[in-house]
Motif scaffolding. Structure first.
Motif, PDB file in Angstrom:
ATOM      1  N   ASN A 184       2.385   9.250  -5.822  1.00 29.77           N
ATOM      2  CA  ASN A 184       3.197  10.459  -5.632  1.00 29.77           C
ATOM      3  C   ASN A 184       3.995  10.791  -6.881  1.00 29.77           C
ATOM      4  O   ASN A 184       4.036  11.947  -7.326  1.00 29.77           O
ATOM      5  CB  ASN A 184       4.149  10.274  -4.449  1.00 29.77           C
ATOM      6  CG  ASN A 184       3.454  10.286  -3.110  1.00 29.77           C
ATOM      7  OD1 ASN A 184       3.866   9.596  -2.183  1.00 29.77           O
ATOM      8  ND2 ASN A 184       2.389  11.046  -3.000  1.00 29.77           N
ATOM      9  N   ILE A 185       4.645   9.771  -7.458  1.00 20.49           N
ATOM     10  CA  ILE A 185       5.449   9.999  -8.666  1.00 20.49           C
ATOM     11  C   ILE A 185       4.569  10.527  -9.787  1.00 20.49           C
ATOM     12  O   ILE A 185       4.954  11.454 -10.528  1.00 20.49           O
ATOM     13  CB  ILE A 185       6.166   8.700  -9.087  1.00 20.49           C
ATOM     14  CG1 ILE A 185       7.178   8.283  -8.024  1.00 20.49           C
ATOM     15  CG2 ILE A 185       6.856   8.880 -10.437  1.00 20.49           C
ATOM     16  CD1 ILE A 185       7.875   6.977  -8.329  1.00 20.49           C
ATOM     17  N   PHE A 186       3.391   9.947  -9.935  1.00 16.00           N
ATOM     18  CA  PHE A 186       2.473  10.401 -10.983  1.00 16.00           C
ATOM     19  C   PHE A 186       2.125  11.878 -10.796  1.00 16.00           C
ATOM     20  O   PHE A 186       2.150  12.662 -11.757  1.00 16.00           O
ATOM     21  CB  PHE A 186       1.208   9.547 -10.953  1.00 16.00           C
ATOM     22  CG  PHE A 186       0.144  10.010 -11.918  1.00 16.00           C
ATOM     23  CD1 PHE A 186       0.235   9.702 -13.269  1.00 16.00           C
ATOM     24  CD2 PHE A 186      -0.935  10.773 -11.486  1.00 16.00           C
ATOM     25  CE1 PHE A 186      -0.732  10.136 -14.171  1.00 16.00           C
ATOM     26  CE2 PHE A 186      -1.907  11.209 -12.366  1.00 16.00           C
ATOM     27  CZ  PHE A 186      -1.804  10.892 -13.718  1.00 16.00           C
ATOM     28  N   MET A 187       1.808  12.276  -9.575  1.00 17.71           N
ATOM     29  CA  MET A 187       1.455  13.667  -9.320  1.00 17.71           C
ATOM     30  C   MET A 187       2.660  14.591  -9.438  1.00 17.71           C
ATOM     31  O   MET A 187       2.545  15.718  -9.932  1.00 17.71           O
ATOM     32  CB  MET A 187       0.830  13.797  -7.934  1.00 17.71           C
ATOM     33  CG  MET A 187      -0.564  13.198  -7.818  1.00 17.71           C
ATOM     34  SD  MET A 187      -1.721  13.954  -9.006  1.00 17.71           S
ATOM     35  CE  MET A 187      -1.657  15.672  -8.507  1.00 17.71           C
ATOM     36  N   TRP A 188       3.822  14.135  -9.007  1.00 17.61           N
ATOM     37  CA  TRP A 188       5.019  14.963  -9.158  1.00 17.61           C
ATOM     38  C   TRP A 188       5.334  15.217 -10.626  1.00 17.61           C
ATOM     39  O   TRP A 188       5.714  16.330 -11.012  1.00 17.61           O
ATOM     40  CB  TRP A 188       6.207  14.293  -8.471  1.00 17.61           C
ATOM     41  CG  TRP A 188       6.119  14.260  -6.978  1.00 17.61           C
ATOM     42  CD1 TRP A 188       5.468  15.155  -6.178  1.00 17.61           C
ATOM     43  CD2 TRP A 188       6.683  13.282  -6.100  1.00 17.61           C
ATOM     44  NE1 TRP A 188       5.582  14.796  -4.863  1.00 17.61           N
ATOM     45  CE2 TRP A 188       6.337  13.650  -4.777  1.00 17.61           C
ATOM     46  CE3 TRP A 188       7.439  12.143  -6.287  1.00 17.61           C
ATOM     47  CZ2 TRP A 188       6.738  12.909  -3.668  1.00 17.61           C
ATOM     48  CZ3 TRP A 188       7.835  11.405  -5.191  1.00 17.61           C
ATOM     49  CH2 TRP A 188       7.492  11.786  -3.896  1.00 17.61           C
ATOM     50  N   ARG A 189       5.199  14.198 -11.444  1.00 20.19           N
ATOM     51  CA  ARG A 189       5.439  14.376 -12.874  1.00 20.19           C
ATOM     52  C   ARG A 189       4.382  15.282 -13.506  1.00 20.19           C
ATOM     53  O   ARG A 189       4.699  16.121 -14.352  1.00 20.19           O
ATOM     54  CB  ARG A 189       5.452  13.017 -13.578  1.00 20.19           C
ATOM     55  CG  ARG A 189       6.704  12.191 -13.318  1.00 20.19           C
ATOM     56  CD  ARG A 189       6.565  10.799 -13.898  1.00 20.19           C
ATOM     57  NE  ARG A 189       6.418  10.833 -15.341  1.00 20.19           N
ATOM     58  CZ  ARG A 189       7.420  10.782 -16.223  1.00 20.19           C
ATOM     59  NH1 ARG A 189       8.659  10.691 -15.774  1.00 20.19           N
ATOM     60  NH2 ARG A 189       7.196  10.804 -17.513  1.00 20.19           N
ATOM     61  N   LEU A 205       0.840  -1.197   0.000  1.00 16.57           N
ATOM     62  CA  LEU A 205       0.000   0.000   0.000  1.00 16.57           C
ATOM     63  C   LEU A 205       0.870   1.241   0.000  1.00 16.57           C
ATOM     64  O   LEU A 205       0.603   2.202  -0.738  1.00 16.57           O
ATOM     65  CB  LEU A 205      -0.916  -0.008   1.229  1.00 16.57           C
ATOM     66  CG  LEU A 205      -1.723   1.282   1.459  1.00 16.57           C
ATOM     67  CD1 LEU A 205      -2.683   1.535   0.305  1.00 16.57           C
ATOM     68  CD2 LEU A 205      -2.463   1.223   2.798  1.00 16.57           C
ATOM     69  N   HIS A 206       1.924   1.209   0.801  1.00 13.42           N
ATOM     70  CA  HIS A 206       2.856   2.337   0.838  1.00 13.42           C
ATOM     71  C   HIS A 206       3.541   2.515  -0.518  1.00 13.42           C
ATOM     72  O   HIS A 206       3.697   3.638  -1.011  1.00 13.42           O
ATOM     73  CB  HIS A 206       3.907   2.103   1.924  1.00 13.42           C
ATOM     74  CG  HIS A 206       4.471   3.357   2.484  1.00 13.42           C
ATOM     75  ND1 HIS A 206       4.830   3.515   3.800  1.00 13.42           N
ATOM     76  CD2 HIS A 206       4.756   4.547   1.899  1.00 13.42           C
ATOM     77  CE1 HIS A 206       5.299   4.726   3.999  1.00 13.42           C
ATOM     78  NE2 HIS A 206       5.282   5.363   2.854  1.00 13.42           N
ATOM     79  N   LEU A 207       3.935   1.403  -1.123  1.00 12.38           N
ATOM     80  CA  LEU A 207       4.579   1.478  -2.432  1.00 12.38           C
ATOM     81  C   LEU A 207       3.613   1.992  -3.490  1.00 12.38           C
ATOM     82  O   LEU A 207       3.997   2.772  -4.383  1.00 12.38           O
ATOM     83  CB  LEU A 207       5.111   0.098  -2.815  1.00 12.38           C
ATOM     84  CG  LEU A 207       6.102   0.046  -3.989  1.00 12.38           C
ATOM     85  CD1 LEU A 207       7.348   0.858  -3.671  1.00 12.38           C
ATOM     86  CD2 LEU A 207       6.479  -1.397  -4.303  1.00 12.38           C
ATOM     87  N   PHE A 208       2.354   1.572  -3.417  1.00 11.97           N
ATOM     88  CA  PHE A 208       1.347   2.068  -4.352  1.00 11.97           C
ATOM     89  C   PHE A 208       1.158   3.583  -4.217  1.00 11.97           C
ATOM     90  O   PHE A 208       1.074   4.301  -5.219  1.00 11.97           O
ATOM     91  CB  PHE A 208       0.027   1.345  -4.117  1.00 11.97           C
ATOM     92  CG  PHE A 208      -1.134   1.919  -4.891  1.00 11.97           C
ATOM     93  CD1 PHE A 208      -1.282   1.642  -6.245  1.00 11.97           C
ATOM     94  CD2 PHE A 208      -2.066   2.742  -4.281  1.00 11.97           C
ATOM     95  CE1 PHE A 208      -2.333   2.178  -6.967  1.00 11.97           C
ATOM     96  CE2 PHE A 208      -3.122   3.273  -4.986  1.00 11.97           C
ATOM     97  CZ  PHE A 208      -3.258   2.996  -6.335  1.00 11.97           C
TER      98      PHE A 208
END
Length: 879
Positions: free
Chosen positions: A517-522, A509-512
């Protein structure tokens, strides 16, 4: 150069990311009104497309220095609105053939230069101001009466060109300033390379002469070259005042933020302390271990200080040893007598030279990257000028593009070739000195290939997501039928299989959430790869993270579903003991088929499941994201060995994640206890929770993430001297105190301990909320132009920040479950704790986005797009 040529010139772009072509088909339509005027109905489709591409390709940290294309578009819309066609009754008679025939140059010699009467661009000299602006030319555009603008239209046109001039002057100033910084850095690196070459030649010469014995080294494979420590009464050679100032200006910031170690074999004497350092003598004692670089050495006619950052445990221990025994050794050296030669011998061995070479190589890579960004900055801005002027011409039917583009092309940012020549020089130096003339190998360092995203990844994400959802629904149905996760559930199952499922569920869940987060940062152009210092080969894209999560959880839930299904069908526990292991090809024995007792118990099979997971994590073969796995393990190593490793952003960010994964760490401790004590043989499932010292060990494990994080704060304060790190350390100490009172309350449910839990936990929560909102997120700035937020916001909807603060506050109050002991229906208390742990993981994933947003804005405010690598050799000035 004509407009077409300028357009072609601007189309050659070196972008930091793959970029689609900016050439878009024109979507505007031009038509004649009844009064004879030429109007364009719209230019929106191509301009929107270019503006999005422009926004997507600019350097995120330099965004404020790029042409503000959207603002210029708004000015053109005002011009277009002012140029709206007048009513038909006021239409002037159409100008016959002369309206267009006389524009032909062979009929009207002035017609070809009609556009030169529209605007006139003036160049003026400006001196550098106190704000750090670079002296140079500034441009002012005058809209002439001959342009044919009337009234409001003329005012709108003047406002547009005034804004355009501001953008051009801004681009020129920024380009000149950055170019100067990179040129200065390049010159400094040339001197560093020269010193490195001389030291390497000296080491080779020492090896050729068998100089290892003469230099005092006992290792024949690691010869040392003998140099002398420079004392205060010795003269400095081969250095000028200008070189020293340039070096200290560039390396000062990095040296202040990195703990440096002088790797010299003998301590510095008191006389050197006054002459070898640039700090004042009274400041040396306080800063000695932080910089640890005060020894000047003369070798091959150069006087330098050798600075090797204290980034590993061995260097840290060496630095501490030097700090503790420096005075004693110096005094001993004085009393022992050294012949009064005013200098001492110092060995620079091959290992030190290799460390210095690695630092210079990294600095060259960062310089090359910065020059690439500057090249992108130049090309994108030139293309933006081309596009916006082309739009102005089409909206107003005035031909000013050629005039202004000639000015833009001759301006500093487009005409200077110093950065391009320096980029070629850096490439040549790197090929010659670090890859032995192999250009292809050099390009792997200077221009590493970006990982290509495959459609197959997206396909398998969808495939495994569907499999996971189906299996999870089936598992929930089976759990409901079997009465699991309730007060009457199977105690053996809840003590054996459930901890494994909950541990993996929280982890993935944390990894998901990290993938989200990566998607939103990009999406918001937050440069997380630069902040975390990820190499292109070690960076996981959000699709990769989602693939790992869906694949792993499909396997985990599939194993648990098969196991629970057999239990529901009535097979005895001994029959299904080995199912998880069987599905992992560890044990596949079914007693109802072959009447053979399985050698593994259920819990042992679960431990084997974890062992397989760990084996995959450390697998040495180049499969399953090996570089990313090893980088993750190195970060975990750095955290565990804190404070001996230098703390960087990714280290304390990961330690913060561990603070939200305390239940997972406690489950791991429980698994280790159960397996190591052989409780699985006696089927004593409560042994590890019943024995006092194992129970205390579980509590100690709960404190570990906060201890690691506190030690990281202490190390950062030691390196940087910023008192804020000590204040941050207090936050984690308060969290440990709150956890300690909860442990005491669990052992003694008295009113006194309950009151202490409420008081200490409340103080810790207020402390944590303040740090979250003010320090980590940078919000609650009272003087901000965005009330209660901050000046710069990446998200346009301000209410999202207030909702996020409220959500963070709510999830921070999870400790109340210790006081109120909530029960959700008939669910087992362990399931309730699992839900609370999942809420903390969700809070952390939510916290991550705003933490990196604030870090990115800090970098952007300082236009920091490349890493400042500390340099090993610092030349000293003559006193």
């Amino acid at each position: 150069m004509d407009a077409a040529g300028a357009h072609s010139h601007g189309a050659h772009i070196s972008a930091p990311y793959p970029m689609a072509s900016f050439e878009t088909p024109t979507a505007h339509r031009c038509h004649h009104h009844s009064c004879g005027e030429l109007h364009c109905c719209t230019l929106r489709p191509p301009m929107v497309k270019f503006s999005k591409q422009f926004e997507g390709q600019l350097v995120p940290e330099w965004k404020e220095a790029f042409v503000d294309y959207c603002l210029l578009k708004k000015d053109i819309k005002r011009v277009q609105a002012a140029e709206a066609a007048p009513p038909a009754a006021q239409c002037q008679p159409p100008v016959a053939a002369s309206h267009w025939v006389m524009r032909l140059p062979f009929l009207n010699p002035h017609g070809h230069h009609k556009e030169h009467g529209a605007i006139q661009v003036h160049r003026k000299l400006a001196s550098g101001g106190n704000d750090g602006a670079v002296a140079g030319e500034v441009y002012e555009t005058e809209v002439l009466d001959a342009a044919g603008f009337d009234g409001v239209e003329a005012e709108a046109a003047r406002a547009f060109f005034q804004r355009l001039d501001e953008q051009l002057n801004k681009v020129n100033r920024f380009y000149e300033r950055k170019e100067g910084e990179f040129l200065e850095r390049g010159e400094c690196l040339r001197r560093q390379l020269q010193i490195l070459i001389e030291l390497k030649a000296a080491v080779v010469e020492a090896r050729r002469r068998g100089g290892s014995t003469a230099a005092g080294s006992t290792d024949p494979e690691d010869p040392s070259v003998s140099c002398s420590i420079l004392h205060g009464d010795q003269s400095l050679r081969g250095i000028t005042e200008q070189e020293h100032v340039s070096q200290e200006k560039l390396a000062g910031d990095a040296a202040a933020k990195n703990t440096d170690e002088g790797e010299d074999h003998v301590p510095i004497s008191e006389g050197l302390g006054d002459s070898g350092r640039t700090e004042k003598p009274r400041d040396e004692a306080a800063n000695k271990l932080r910089t640890f670089s005060g020894r000047a050495v003369t070798c091959q006619g150069r006087s330098v200080r050798i600075n090797i950052p204290v980034t590993t445990p061995s260097r840290t221990v060496f630095a501490i040893r030097e700090l503790l025994f420096d005075d004693m050794l110096s005094q001993s050296r004085k009393t022992g007598g050294n012949g009064g030669d005013g200098g001492e011998k110092l060995s620079i061995n091959k290992k030190k030279v290799h460390q210095a070479e690695k630092m210079i190589r990294g600095a060259l890579v960062e310089l090359y990257k910065g020059l690439g960004y500057l090249k992108t900055y130049r090309s994108l801005n030139m293309l933006a000028f081309v596009k916006i002027l082309k739009k102005f011409d089409k909206v107003t039917a005035k031909e000013v593009q050629t005039i202004y583009l000639k000015v833009a092309e001759s301006s500093y940012f487009n005409s200077s070739d110093k950065a391009i020549r320096l980029m070629d020089d850096v490439e040549e130096l790197f090929v010659r000195h670090f890859t032995s003339g192999d250009k292809r190998k050099a390009m792997k360092y200077l221009k590493p290939n970006q990982k290509e995203e495959s459609h197959a990844t997206t396909f398998f994400i969808g495939l495994f997501t569907g499999g996971f959802v189906a299996l999870f629904i089936g598992y929930c149905i089976m759990a409901h039928i079997a009465g699991m996760y309730t007060h009457q559930s199977n105690k053996v199952y809840m003590s054996t299989s459930y901890p494994v499922l909950s541990m993996f569920s929280l982890f993935f869940l944390h990894l998901f959430l990290y993938g989200c987060n990566i998607f939103m940062w990009r999406k918001t152009r937050i440069n997380y790869a630069f902040i975390f210092e990820f190499a292109p080969t070690k960076e996981l894209k959000y699709r990769d993270v989602f693939l790992i999560c869906t694949t792993s959880m499909t396997i985990v839930v599939g194993v648990m579903f098969a196991h629970l299904t057999l239990i529901v069908k009535g097979y005895s526990s001994s029959t299904v003991q080995a199912i998880p292991g069987c599905l992992l090809l560890v044990c596949y024995i079914q007693r109802y088929k072959c009447n053979v007792q399985c050698c593994y118990t259920q819990y042992e099979a679960d431990v084997l499941f974890i062992q397989v997971f760990l084996l995959v994590l450390v697998c040495p073969f180049k499969i399953l994201y090996r570089s990313s796995r090893y980088h993750f393990l190195s970060v975990i190593r750095n955290i565990i060995l804190t404070p001996f490793y230098k703390v960087v952003m990714v280290d304390f960010f990961m330690a913060d994640q561990l603070c939200s994964q305390v239940p997972v760490l406690r489950t791991l401790e429980y698994l280790a206890c159960y397996y190591i004590t052989s409780s699985y043989k006696t089927q004593d499932y409560g042994y590890c929770t019943r024995v006092k010292h194992f129970r205390d060990l579980a509590y100690a494990v709960s404190f570990l993430p906060y201890y690691w994080r506190a030690m990281q704060c202490a190390r950062r304060w030691f390196d940087e001297g910023d008192i804020n790190h000590i204040v941050n350390l207090g936050k984690y100490v308060s969290a440990m105190l709150a956890a300690g009172t909860k442990v005491a309350y669990e052992n003694d449910n008295s009113a006194g301990w309950l009151s202490l839990v409420v008081i200490v936990s409340s103080i810790a929560t207020i402390y944590q909320l303040y740090w979250d909102f003010v320090k980590d997120w940078g919000l609650l700035q009272f003087n901000s132009k965005n009330p209660w937020l901050r000046n710069d916001l990446i998200l346009k909807q301000k209410y999202i920040y207030f909702i996020s603060m409220g959500l963070n506050l709510l999830l921070r109050l999870a400790w109340l479950q210790t006081v109120i002991h909530p029960n959700i229906g008939s669910l087992d208390s362990r399931v309730t704790l699992f839900f609370l742990a999942a809420l903390e993981v969700i809070r952390r994933g939510h916290w991550n986005f705003y933490r990196l947003e604030n870090e990115h804005l800090n970098n952007a405010g300082k236009f920091r797009a490349v890493k400042v690598v500390p340099l090993p050799f610092h030349e000293v000035e003559e006193h």
